[in-house]
Design an enzyme around this catalytic site. Structure first.
Site, short mmCIF file in Angstrom:
data_model
loop_
_atom_site.label_atom_id
_atom_site.label_comp_id
_atom_site.label_asym_id
_atom_site.label_seq_id
_atom_site.Cartn_x
_atom_site.Cartn_y
_atom_site.Cartn_z
N MET A 161 -10.17 -2.27 -1.09
CA MET A 161 -10.91 -2.69 -2.27
C MET A 161 -10.20 -2.20 -3.54
O MET A 161 -10.80 -2.11 -4.61
CB MET A 161 -12.35 -2.19 -2.23
CG MET A 161 -13.15 -2.78 -1.08
SD MET A 161 -14.93 -2.80 -1.34
CE MET A 161 -15.26 -1.04 -1.49
N GLY A 162 -8.91 -1.87 -3.41
CA GLY A 162 -8.16 -1.43 -4.56
C GLY A 162 -8.38 0.04 -4.87
O GLY A 162 -8.83 0.81 -4.02
N GLY B 140 -4.09 8.00 0.57
CA GLY B 140 -4.61 7.58 1.88
C GLY B 140 -4.28 6.13 2.17
O GLY B 140 -3.79 5.79 3.26
N HIS B 141 -4.54 5.25 1.20
CA HIS B 141 -4.18 3.84 1.37
C HIS B 141 -2.67 3.67 1.56
O HIS B 141 -2.21 2.90 2.40
CB HIS B 141 -4.59 3.03 0.13
CG HIS B 141 -6.05 2.96 -0.12
ND1 HIS B 141 -6.62 3.49 -1.25
CD2 HIS B 141 -7.06 2.42 0.60
CE1 HIS B 141 -7.92 3.27 -1.23
NE2 HIS B 141 -8.21 2.62 -0.12
N GLY C 204 -8.12 3.86 7.80
CA GLY C 204 -8.19 5.32 7.78
C GLY C 204 -9.39 5.84 8.55
O GLY C 204 -10.47 5.23 8.52
N GLN D 299 -16.98 3.02 10.19
CA GLN D 299 -16.42 1.70 9.92
C GLN D 299 -15.30 1.36 10.90
O GLN D 299 -15.25 0.25 11.45
CB GLN D 299 -15.89 1.66 8.49
CG GLN D 299 -15.11 0.42 8.13
CD GLN D 299 -14.57 0.48 6.72
OE1 GLN D 299 -15.29 0.19 5.78
NE2 GLN D 299 -13.30 0.82 6.56
N ARG E 59 -13.58 7.02 -4.66
CA ARG E 59 -14.76 7.56 -5.33
C ARG E 59 -14.50 8.93 -5.96
O ARG E 59 -15.25 9.35 -6.84
CB ARG E 59 -15.91 7.68 -4.34
CG ARG E 59 -16.46 6.34 -3.86
CD ARG E 59 -17.52 6.50 -2.80
NE ARG E 59 -18.01 5.22 -2.34
CZ ARG E 59 -19.02 4.56 -2.88
NH1 ARG E 59 -19.66 5.09 -3.90
NH2 ARG E 59 -19.41 3.40 -2.40
#
Length: 268
Positions: A27-28, A33-34, A144, A150, A184
């Site tokens: 989600m950008g 991590g991404h 991740g 999820q 976040r």
């Protein structure tokens, strides 16, 4: 690096991609991590595809959606440096041309943990991930393990629907104080960021779930849940109040006797 906004254009060119394809849906607001997922894909596949799409259907709180970070230009520069070949930037009208009439529901694990106080969240997640996997048709998709629930649901979804993709779980990337990297984290004020640094420590060092819960609450965090699932202790907390409230999740490995676990949990 190629950027595609139009999904019909992507569908027309997808057959021309040669070799193995790795995919990282996001989600950008990309962080390390991404980027670790993107680098893993680039290392193990001939082509790496990134999607950036803030999926409104997984937000049960409109205020939470409104304050989600938007850092597209920085994201694209970071993606290019990480070895991404293609970036998909669809909008709601393309992803949900049906007006979200068709939805993918899971009736068990999605009702636990984050699903308790985020109704509809995992329906939105699973629906959009299935759409994206069908569009990209990757050999491997990278997620991740910070979002352990999820990851498990997506892996089970692909197995259940016989989807020909390997779901690869990558270890959590953390800040120096142990806080799991998350988009976040950018929303935390200074005091909240200091407190958030204790989240992982208290979750990992407690002798059991109850002691972890008590420690987090004593530190000043609002605790949504602490629960061991399989071989992972999962937790969610809220730091701050009102408009500055930020919800964080994390999980840590714990020692659990294998003979006490269901077979599917041992496999995970």
């Amino acid at each position: 690096m190629n950027i595609v906004h139009c999904l019909s254009e992507w569908q027309a060119l997808r057959p021309s991609l040669g070799g193995s394809v790795g995919f990282v849906p996001t989600m950008g607001a990309l962080h390390e991590g991404h980027l670790s997922l993107l680098r893993a894909s680039a290392e193990n596949n001939d082509v790496t595809v990134l999607s950036i799409y803030v999926n409104a259907t997984q937000f049960n709180d409109p205020a939470d959606l409104a304050k989600y970070p938007n850092t597209l230009e920085t994201d694209l520069a970071a993606a290019r440096a990480a070895g991404v070949d293609w970036v998909l930037l669809p909008d709601y009208s393309q992803i949900y041309a049906d007006g979200y009439r068709f939805q993918l529901n899971e009736e068990s694990f999605s009702q636990q943990l984050c699903g308790i106080d985020r109704p509809g969240h995992f329906t939105g997640v699973l629906t959009v991930v299935m759409k994206l996997l069908n569009l990209v048709r990757p050999d491997r998709a990278y997620f991740g393990l910070k979002d352990f629930q999820q990851f498990t649901l997506i892996k089970d979804m692909c197995r259940t629907f016989f989807m020909p993709v390997e779901i690869v779980g990558c270890e959590i990337v953390r800040e120096r104080d142990g806080l799991a990297m998350s988009s976040r984290n950018q929303l935390l004020n200074h005091a909240g960021r200091q407190l958030a640094g204790r989240f992982n420590q208290l979750l990992a060092n407690a002798v059991d779930d109850e002691h972890a819960w008590q420690g987090l609450r004593a530190a000043g965090m609002q605790v949504a849940y602490v629960e061991t699932v399989g071989v992972r202790r999962c937790g969610a907390v809220v730091i701050g109040t009102g408009d500055e409230a930020v919800r964080l999740i994390d999980n840590v490995p714990v020692d659990v006797a294998e003979d006490s676990l269901p077979l599917q949990d041992i496999a995970r």
